[in-house]
Design a protein around this motif. Sequence first.
Motif, PDB file in Angstrom:
ATOM      1  N   GLY A 147       1.103  -0.911   0.645  1.00 41.51           N
ATOM      2  CA  GLY A 147      -0.023   0.280  -0.239  1.00 41.51           C
ATOM      3  C   GLY A 147       0.886   1.839   0.142  1.00 41.51           C
ATOM      4  O   GLY A 147       0.585   2.643  -0.050  1.00 41.51           O
ATOM      5  N   PHE A 148       2.361   0.871  -0.104  1.00 37.06           N
ATOM      6  CA  PHE A 148       2.954   2.461  -0.384  1.00 37.06           C
ATOM      7  C   PHE A 148       2.700   3.255  -1.269  1.00 37.06           C
ATOM      8  O   PHE A 148       2.343   2.490  -2.330  1.00 37.06           O
ATOM      9  CB  PHE A 148       4.090   2.337  -0.339  1.00 37.06           C
ATOM     10  CG  PHE A 148       4.974   1.876   1.475  1.00 37.06           C
ATOM     11  CD1 PHE A 148       5.921   2.517   1.900  1.00 37.06           C
ATOM     12  CD2 PHE A 148       4.534   0.438   1.492  1.00 37.06           C
ATOM     13  CE1 PHE A 148       6.346   2.224   3.100  1.00 37.06           C
ATOM     14  CE2 PHE A 148       5.100   0.377   2.689  1.00 37.06           C
ATOM     15  CZ  PHE A 148       6.197   1.465   3.783  1.00 37.06           C
ATOM     16  N   THR A 149       2.512   3.847  -1.202  1.00 39.17           N
ATOM     17  CA  THR A 149       2.802   4.859  -2.289  1.00 39.17           C
ATOM     18  C   THR A 149       3.944   5.265  -3.343  1.00 39.17           C
ATOM     19  O   THR A 149       4.672   4.766  -3.159  1.00 39.17           O
ATOM     20  CB  THR A 149       2.011   6.531  -2.472  1.00 39.17           C
ATOM     21  OG1 THR A 149       3.223   7.362  -1.823  1.00 39.17           O
ATOM     22  CG2 THR A 149       0.967   6.406  -1.498  1.00 39.17           C
ATOM     23  N   ALA A 150       3.755   5.146  -4.606  1.00 42.71           N
ATOM     24  CA  ALA A 150       4.576   5.184  -5.452  1.00 42.71           C
ATOM     25  C   ALA A 150       5.977   5.956  -4.897  1.00 42.71           C
ATOM     26  O   ALA A 150       7.426   5.794  -4.521  1.00 42.71           O
ATOM     27  CB  ALA A 150       4.367   6.475  -6.895  1.00 42.71           C
ATOM     28  N   LYS A 151       5.800   7.714  -4.210  1.00 40.14           N
ATOM     29  CA  LYS A 151       7.041   8.323  -3.949  1.00 40.14           C
ATOM     30  C   LYS A 151       7.295   7.526  -3.037  1.00 40.14           C
ATOM     31  O   LYS A 151       8.548   7.530  -2.445  1.00 40.14           O
ATOM     32  CB  LYS A 151       5.763   9.478  -3.625  1.00 40.14           C
ATOM     33  CG  LYS A 151       6.905  10.922  -3.073  1.00 40.14           C
ATOM     34  CD  LYS A 151       6.069  12.078  -2.630  1.00 40.14           C
ATOM     35  CE  LYS A 151       7.372  13.315  -2.359  1.00 40.14           C
ATOM     36  NZ  LYS A 151       5.909  14.164  -2.365  1.00 40.14           N
ATOM     37  N   ARG A 152       6.186   6.976  -1.756  1.00 42.77           N
ATOM     38  CA  ARG A 152       6.794   6.680  -0.687  1.00 42.77           C
ATOM     39  C   ARG A 152       7.635   5.441  -0.788  1.00 42.77           C
ATOM     40  O   ARG A 152       8.514   5.009  -0.083  1.00 42.77           O
ATOM     41  CB  ARG A 152       5.741   6.732   0.219  1.00 42.77           C
ATOM     42  CG  ARG A 152       4.877   7.671   0.891  1.00 42.77           C
ATOM     43  CD  ARG A 152       4.676   7.627   2.463  1.00 42.77           C
ATOM     44  NE  ARG A 152       4.560   8.684   2.693  1.00 42.77           N
ATOM     45  CZ  ARG A 152       4.961   9.392   4.199  1.00 42.77           C
ATOM     46  NH1 ARG A 152       5.427   8.560   4.392  1.00 42.77           N
ATOM     47  NH2 ARG A 152       3.637  10.427   4.453  1.00 42.77           N
ATOM     48  N   ALA A 153       7.527   4.174  -1.766  1.00 44.83           N
ATOM     49  CA  ALA A 153       8.142   3.397  -1.966  1.00 44.83           C
ATOM     50  C   ALA A 153       9.265   3.891  -2.568  1.00 44.83           C
ATOM     51  O   ALA A 153       9.967   2.926  -3.040  1.00 44.83           O
ATOM     52  CB  ALA A 153       7.523   2.650  -3.388  1.00 44.83           C
TER      53      ALA A 153
END
Length: 144
Positions: A84-90
């Motif tokens: 569930g991490f967003t692309a930015k947080r990933a």
Amino acid sequence: MTKKIFYTALTVGWMILIYALSAKTADVSGGESTYITENFLKFFLDNPRRELIDISEIIFRKLCHFGEYAVLSFFVYMMLRSFGFTAKRASLAILISALYAVTDEVHQYFVPGRACRIFDIAIDTLGASFAYLTVNIKRVFKIE
């Protein structure tokens, strides 16, 4: 099998493979690299000079560092996204891969004939960054 399990298994499996490759002594690892490099060059050249083989082997080894950490970063990225991490947080995939590169180099310090090289950590981190940028090129560069 859920995506979480699948990508976690890929990530852990790849980390184990990196660890196993790093556990090979310098003689074994060097012999494998030389064999691959020499046969690759012999495919294109009848009798490659020793200097060309030696330089090509160094390049091959550094490309392997880059590649194995690009793959690791991609797997970590996909694992984080599956949780569930967003692309930015990933983007944490780069940091996780870089930290694993540090532990890998420390591990190599204790393997006969191997060494801990900051340069290799840098190449590993570049590979991890390349994978992240490749997956997110549109978002990173704000391309529509």
